[in-house]
Design a protein around this motif. Structure first.
Motif, short mmCIF file in Angstrom:
data_model
loop_
_atom_site.label_atom_id
_atom_site.label_comp_id
_atom_site.label_asym_id
_atom_site.label_seq_id
_atom_site.Cartn_x
_atom_site.Cartn_y
_atom_site.Cartn_z
N GLU A 42 -18.39 49.84 12.08
CA GLU A 42 -17.82 48.77 12.05
C GLU A 42 -18.88 47.71 13.04
O GLU A 42 -18.81 46.57 12.79
CB GLU A 42 -16.55 48.99 13.20
CG GLU A 42 -15.38 49.36 12.55
CD GLU A 42 -14.09 49.81 13.52
OE1 GLU A 42 -13.08 49.81 13.16
OE2 GLU A 42 -14.51 49.82 14.83
N GLU A 43 -19.65 48.21 13.80
CA GLU A 43 -20.66 47.42 14.39
C GLU A 43 -21.68 47.18 13.41
O GLU A 43 -22.11 45.91 13.69
CB GLU A 43 -21.20 48.30 15.93
CG GLU A 43 -22.21 47.45 16.57
CD GLU A 43 -22.59 48.25 17.71
OE1 GLU A 43 -23.64 47.64 18.33
OE2 GLU A 43 -22.17 49.39 17.91
N ALA A 44 -22.11 47.99 12.67
CA ALA A 44 -23.11 47.73 11.68
C ALA A 44 -22.64 46.69 10.66
O ALA A 44 -23.53 45.62 10.48
CB ALA A 44 -23.51 48.80 10.83
N ILE A 45 -21.53 46.66 10.01
CA ILE A 45 -21.03 45.75 9.17
C ILE A 45 -20.29 44.72 9.54
O ILE A 45 -19.99 43.50 8.99
CB ILE A 45 -20.41 46.59 8.17
CG1 ILE A 45 -18.90 46.87 8.47
CG2 ILE A 45 -21.33 47.36 7.35
CD1 ILE A 45 -18.36 47.74 7.50
N GLY A 46 -19.99 44.46 11.18
CA GLY A 46 -19.15 43.44 11.61
C GLY A 46 -17.61 43.39 11.37
O GLY A 46 -17.43 42.17 11.00
N LYS A 47 -17.12 44.43 10.60
CA LYS A 47 -15.86 44.25 10.12
C LYS A 47 -14.92 45.62 10.68
O LYS A 47 -15.38 46.91 10.80
CB LYS A 47 -15.65 44.46 8.60
CG LYS A 47 -14.48 44.23 8.13
CD LYS A 47 -14.57 44.15 6.60
CE LYS A 47 -13.14 43.81 6.13
NZ LYS A 47 -13.08 43.66 4.43
N LYS A 48 -13.46 45.15 11.06
CA LYS A 48 -12.79 46.26 11.42
C LYS A 48 -12.21 46.96 10.67
O LYS A 48 -11.98 46.63 9.55
CB LYS A 48 -11.72 45.55 12.25
CG LYS A 48 -10.56 46.59 13.01
CD LYS A 48 -11.31 47.06 14.39
CE LYS A 48 -10.34 47.89 14.92
NZ LYS A 48 -10.69 48.73 16.03
N ALA A 49 -12.16 48.37 10.72
CA ALA A 49 -11.64 49.30 9.70
C ALA A 49 -10.41 49.43 9.95
O ALA A 49 -9.91 49.53 10.88
CB ALA A 49 -12.57 50.70 10.02
N ASN A 50 -9.82 49.91 8.55
CA ASN A 50 -8.27 50.31 8.72
C ASN A 50 -8.35 51.68 8.80
O ASN A 50 -9.22 52.43 8.72
CB ASN A 50 -7.46 49.89 7.22
CG ASN A 50 -8.23 50.59 6.18
OD1 ASN A 50 -8.55 51.67 5.90
ND2 ASN A 50 -8.66 49.84 5.23
N ASP A 51 -7.21 52.12 9.25
CA ASP A 51 -7.24 53.65 9.77
C ASP A 51 -6.97 54.51 8.66
O ASP A 51 -7.37 55.70 8.82
CB ASP A 51 -5.81 53.90 10.62
CG ASP A 51 -5.87 53.18 12.10
OD1 ASP A 51 -7.04 52.83 12.25
OD2 ASP A 51 -4.89 53.23 12.82
#
Length: 281
Positions: A81-90
């Motif tokens: 998430e930090e590397a791509i700057g996007k929140k993951a879905n569960d």
């Protein structure tokens, strides 16, 4: 929220306003019983799944996975998430837990997979490939098992799927395979090994990427380069033959012919990457 079901020492299903979710927290079964309330501050991770089937599948996976693997997946997703700057879905946690658990079982038997997309992912998704490599380092630190880079490619694709919708990913993969095929046509026609760090190679790859995009969208490049086409054809007959082979490939895959302008610019780029010894414009 209240505890609805204890799955193992660290995992439970809770009721959150009438909706079931899965919670992970070290030693939760020793601290709570079914029906007892639980506060967010007591939980390390809450997993919210969008269907009953996924909830049941994830519940099974979590209840049958060891704490090290679950913790590894949680930390890997946070890193991604930090590397791509996007929140993951569960759902990503479920797919990664499933993948890594199975990979560990394969490794115990000495079974390691080869990825057919290794070249493409390394070239066009370097950030995601690095996430995959980070995962392999975490696995080696936690379990002492060293996986080949192909496993990093497979893990990286989970994060690529997070970034783009399924249809777009399928198109991307197909385009990357097409690019690889075109580069191979040129490489084997000239019997050369590309210097993939050179500016001429990067120019060729960039041109081919846009060319493939135009083919997919059925938007051929049309200009007024007929005179230039004949001139370049005479100057670079080997490059012309290579482009003829590319056209045969394109006709078979896209049912399209190359315009004279596409021929011209491809000949120029191919000549640069196969004949020129410098990277000057």
């Amino acid at each position: 929220m209240k505890v609805r079901q204890i799955l193992n020492n660290n995992v439970a299903i809770v009721d959150r306003g009438g909706h079931e979710s899965i919670v992970y927290s070290t030693g939760i079964s020793f601290k709570k019983k079914v029906g007892q309330p639980i506060d967010d501050s007591e939980i390390e991770k809450i997993y919210v799944l969008d269907s009953k089937d996924r909830l049941e599948h994830f519940s099974y996976m979590l209840s049958n996975s060891d704490e090290k693997t679950i913790s590894l997946v949680n930390h890997l997703v946070a890193h991604g998430e930090e590397a791509i700057g996007k929140k993951a879905n569960d759902y990503l946690y479920l797919t990664l837990l499933d993948h890594i658990s199975f990979a560990l079982k394969r490794a115990e038997k000495g079974q390691f997979i080869r990825s057919p997309l290794a070249w493409e992912v390394k070239k066009f998704y370097p950030v995601y490939f690095e996430i995959g490599l980070h995962a392999l380092r975490m696995i080696q630190d936690s379990f002492g098992i060293e996986f080949p880079e192909d496993e990093a490619v497979s893990l990286a694709l989970h994060f690529v799927n997070l970034q783009e919708d399924r249809m777009r990913i399928d198109e991307k993969i197909e385009d990357m395979e097409t690019l690889r095929d075109m580069l191979n046509i040129i490489k084997y026609h000239f019997q050369v090994k590309f210097d993939e760090t050179s500016m001429n190679y990067l120019r060729l790859v960039t041109h081919l990427q846009y060319f493939i995009e135009r083919l997919r969208n059925k938007q051929p490049y049309e200009g007024d380069e007929m005179t230039l086409f004949h001139h370049v054809k005479e100057l670079y007959p080997e490059s012309f033959e290579a482009v003829e082979k590319i056209e045969i490939y394109v006709k078979g895959k896209y049912n399209e012919y190359l315009s004279k302008d596409e021929y011209t610019y491809l000949m120029i780029h191919i000549n640069r990457v196969t004949e020129r010894k410098d990277d000057n414009p």
